[in-house]
Design a protein around this motif. Structure first.
Motif, PDB file in Angstrom:
ATOM      1  N   GLY A 127     -11.488 -18.849  -1.780  1.00 41.65           N
ATOM      2  CA  GLY A 127     -11.068 -20.004  -1.006  1.00 41.65           C
ATOM      3  C   GLY A 127     -10.185 -19.674   0.176  1.00 41.65           C
ATOM      4  N   GLU A 128     -10.209 -18.410   0.634  1.00 42.74           N
ATOM      5  CA  GLU A 128      -9.404 -17.999   1.778  1.00 42.74           C
ATOM      6  C   GLU A 128     -10.271 -17.956   3.032  1.00 42.74           C
ATOM      7  OE1 GLU A 128      -6.343 -15.048  -0.667  1.00 42.74           O
ATOM      8  OE2 GLU A 128      -8.171 -14.222   0.238  1.00 42.74           O
ATOM      9  N   HIS A 129      -9.792 -18.576   4.098  1.00 40.21           N
ATOM     10  CA  HIS A 129     -10.541 -18.624   5.352  1.00 40.21           C
ATOM     11  C   HIS A 129     -10.417 -17.292   6.084  1.00 40.21           C
ATOM     12  CE1 HIS A 129     -11.475 -20.092   9.524  1.00 40.21           C
ATOM     13  NE2 HIS A 129     -12.406 -20.716   8.833  1.00 40.21           N
ATOM     14  N   ILE A 130     -11.558 -16.681   6.395  1.00 35.78           N
ATOM     15  CA  ILE A 130     -11.559 -15.372   7.064  1.00 35.78           C
ATOM     16  C   ILE A 130     -11.518 -15.548   8.571  1.00 35.78           C
ATOM     17  CG2 ILE A 130     -12.864 -13.244   7.421  1.00 35.78           C
ATOM     18  CD1 ILE A 130     -14.080 -13.729   4.597  1.00 35.78           C
ATOM     19  N   THR A 131     -12.452 -16.349   9.100  1.00 34.51           N
ATOM     20  CA  THR A 131     -12.490 -16.545  10.551  1.00 34.51           C
ATOM     21  C   THR A 131     -13.405 -17.711  10.893  1.00 34.51           C
ATOM     22  OG1 THR A 131     -12.757 -15.403  12.670  1.00 34.51           O
ATOM     23  CG2 THR A 131     -14.469 -15.034  11.022  1.00 34.51           C
ATOM     24  N   SER A 132     -13.273 -18.196  12.119  1.00 33.30           N
ATOM     25  CA  SER A 132     -14.203 -19.166  12.699  1.00 33.30           C
ATOM     26  C   SER A 132     -14.861 -18.504  13.899  1.00 33.30           C
ATOM     27  CB  SER A 132     -13.471 -20.425  13.161  1.00 33.30           C
ATOM     28  OG  SER A 132     -12.853 -21.075  12.083  1.00 33.30           O
ATOM     29  N   LEU A 133     -16.178 -18.600  13.967  1.00 44.54           N
ATOM     30  CA  LEU A 133     -16.913 -17.916  15.029  1.00 44.54           C
ATOM     31  C   LEU A 133     -17.583 -18.928  15.948  1.00 44.54           C
ATOM     32  CD1 LEU A 133     -18.580 -15.128  12.865  1.00 44.54           C
ATOM     33  CD2 LEU A 133     -16.673 -14.837  14.457  1.00 44.54           C
ATOM     34  N   PRO A 134     -17.093 -19.042  17.200  1.00 44.19           N
ATOM     35  CA  PRO A 134     -17.778 -19.895  18.171  1.00 44.19           C
ATOM     36  C   PRO A 134     -18.990 -19.166  18.733  1.00 44.19           C
ATOM     37  CG  PRO A 134     -15.853 -18.893  19.184  1.00 44.19           C
ATOM     38  CD  PRO A 134     -15.878 -18.413  17.754  1.00 44.19           C
ATOM     39  N   GLY A 135     -19.963 -19.926  19.167  1.00 43.02           N
ATOM     40  CA  GLY A 135     -21.168 -19.324  19.733  1.00 43.02           C
ATOM     41  C   GLY A 135     -22.178 -20.396  20.085  1.00 43.02           C
ATOM     42  N   HIS A 136     -22.297 -21.372  19.215  1.00 42.71           N
ATOM     43  CA  HIS A 136     -23.204 -22.485  19.480  1.00 42.71           C
ATOM     44  C   HIS A 136     -22.496 -23.564  20.308  1.00 42.71           C
ATOM     45  CE1 HIS A 136     -26.657 -21.282  17.082  1.00 42.71           C
ATOM     46  NE2 HIS A 136     -25.838 -20.912  16.106  1.00 42.71           N
ATOM     47  N   THR A 137     -23.320 -24.420  20.903  1.00 35.46           N
ATOM     48  CA  THR A 137     -22.769 -25.548  21.662  1.00 35.46           C
ATOM     49  C   THR A 137     -23.112 -26.885  21.012  1.00 35.46           C
ATOM     50  OG1 THR A 137     -24.747 -25.616  23.066  1.00 35.46           O
ATOM     51  CG2 THR A 137     -22.888 -24.277  23.827  1.00 35.46           C
TER      52      THR A 137
END
Length: 396
Positions: free
Chosen positions: A132-142
């Motif tokens: 339940g630990e957040h590693i990262t958020s990856l932007p790329g899509h619009t």
């Protein structure tokens, strides 16, 4: 009224003598369990008997009424004969583990190893671990993300694919140790939302609201371009392609809002069979154990098909319990009779194919429509919804 029965099982440690018993025809599951545990008292400790629970099968279906009612539904003439009742260990209810909150609707989820992928309407791919630990958020899509697919995940290196409302597919290689995206390839060609992805060794297929299925290679590109073109396009359906899955290395199955399921020979790129369903099909999954197909529909039903049948009735069973659309279904990867479903009625349900009238369990907790489910790992059931949460349920 009384019935003659024999208790049979494949559970060696809980076996009882193969003798005929006379029991009340009104016996229910609870009463059958009391009779069985009475027979087991001499060979199984009281502590063990307190711990274990049993379910009962008659004529290949789980008993969910009185024994007499169950048999009358199947074959009334059997009431005069000795009836075999098979008992199995009861599957325990999945336990809620955690709720991972996001900033927008959770519309796609997948797990592999100790990593969880989540796609949201916030246009980002989120990586979590199974603690339940957040590693990262990856932007790329619009645009909102509608489909996710793991290729590989090991020791902090993750390869996966995402499809979006923005009509593109992204192939990601994310190095968790360096917190960097090593490679980000854009697959362009669809003219609609990417609703479905399916992996097959060195390639993957995509299904879209543009009514087509496209096939893409996963091989390294010589020109190192960040844009990839598809190998093949199939004009597959008359309406949106809602879900796809590989049934073998060269056969793909698709379903659509055009109320059909189609089987495709991917060597010839021709449809080999079409099943008319009568309702818009929203989701499908093919069992990795027995090859059977489940499909969720807009009429709230889930249907089980045996697409391998050359002649006769392909539709095997219909499951009724949800009250609204069923946009996601997924088989257990380890137990041939079990699958989960998620619905716009805010419920996730755990099913056994031997129980048509009722699921084994309702998995509650969502406060809005369930948009996605995942059971890639046997011990972990995931569901995401329009309440912005990803629910985690442990299964033993």
């Amino acid at each position: 009224m009384s019935l003659q029965v024999r208790f049979i099982t494949r559970l060696d440690k809980y076996s009882v003598p193969d003798s005929t018993l006379v029991i009340p025809s009104s016996s229910t599951n609870a009463q059958l369990e009391a009779i069985l545990k009475g027979l087991l008292q001499s060979s199984v400790s009281s502590k063990e008997l307190t711990r274990v629970s049993f379910d009962f099968l008659c004529l290949n279906q789980l008993i969910r009424s009185s024994l007499e009612e169950h048999i009358r539904e199947k074959d009334e003439s059997l009431l005069e004969s000795v009836i075999d009742i098979e008992y199995i260990e009861k599957f325990q209810a999945p336990e809620p583990e955690d709720a991972l909150m996001h900033d927008d609707w959770v519309s796609a989820c997948r797990s592999l190893g100790d990593t969880i992928l989540v796609g949201c309407y916030d246009t980002k791919v989120h990586l979590w671990n199974n603690q339940g630990e957040h590693i990262t958020s990856l932007p790329g899509h619009t645009g909102p993300i509608r489909s996710l697919l793991f290729i590989h995940s090991d020791e902090g290196e993750h390869e996966f694919i995402s499809g979006s409302h923005d009509q593109t597919i992204l192939i990601w290689k994310y190095d968790q140790n360096k917190n960097s995206v090593q490679s980000l390839i854009t697959c362009k060609g669809h003219q609609g939302t990417i609703e479905a992805l399916a992996l097959q060794k060195t390639c993957f297929a995509s299904g879209s609201f543009d009514k087509t299925i496209k096939l893409w290679g996963l091989e390294e590109q010589e020109d190192k371009s960040a844009t990839k073109e598809c190998r093949v396009t199939i004009n597959a359906h008359n309406e949106n392609v809602s879900s796809i899955g590989w049934s073998s290395s060269n056969e793909l199955i698709s379903c659509s809002w055009d109320q059909s399921i189609k089987l495709w020979n991917m060597d010839t790129l021709q449809s080999t069979q079409t099943f008319k369903c009568g309702k818009a099909a929203l989701s499908l999954d093919i069992s990795p154990i027995n090859g059977l197909l489940i499909c969720g529909f807009t009429d709230r039903f889930i249907r089980l098909y045996d697409t391998r049948v050359q002649e006769g009735y392909v539709l095997r069973s219909t499951f009724s319990s949800h009250s609204q659309w069923v946009p996601n279904v997924m088989w257990s990867r380890t137990t041939e009779h079990l699958f989960v479903s998620g619905s716009y009625d805010s419920l996730v349900k755990l099913w056994d194919t031997r129980s048509l009238k009722a699921p084994l369990y309702d998995l509650q907790g969502h406060e809005d429509r369930v948009l996605c489910v995942d059971w890639s790992i046997n011990s972990l059931i995931l569901s995401g919804g329009a309440d912005n949460s990803l629910k985690m349920f442990s299964f033993k």
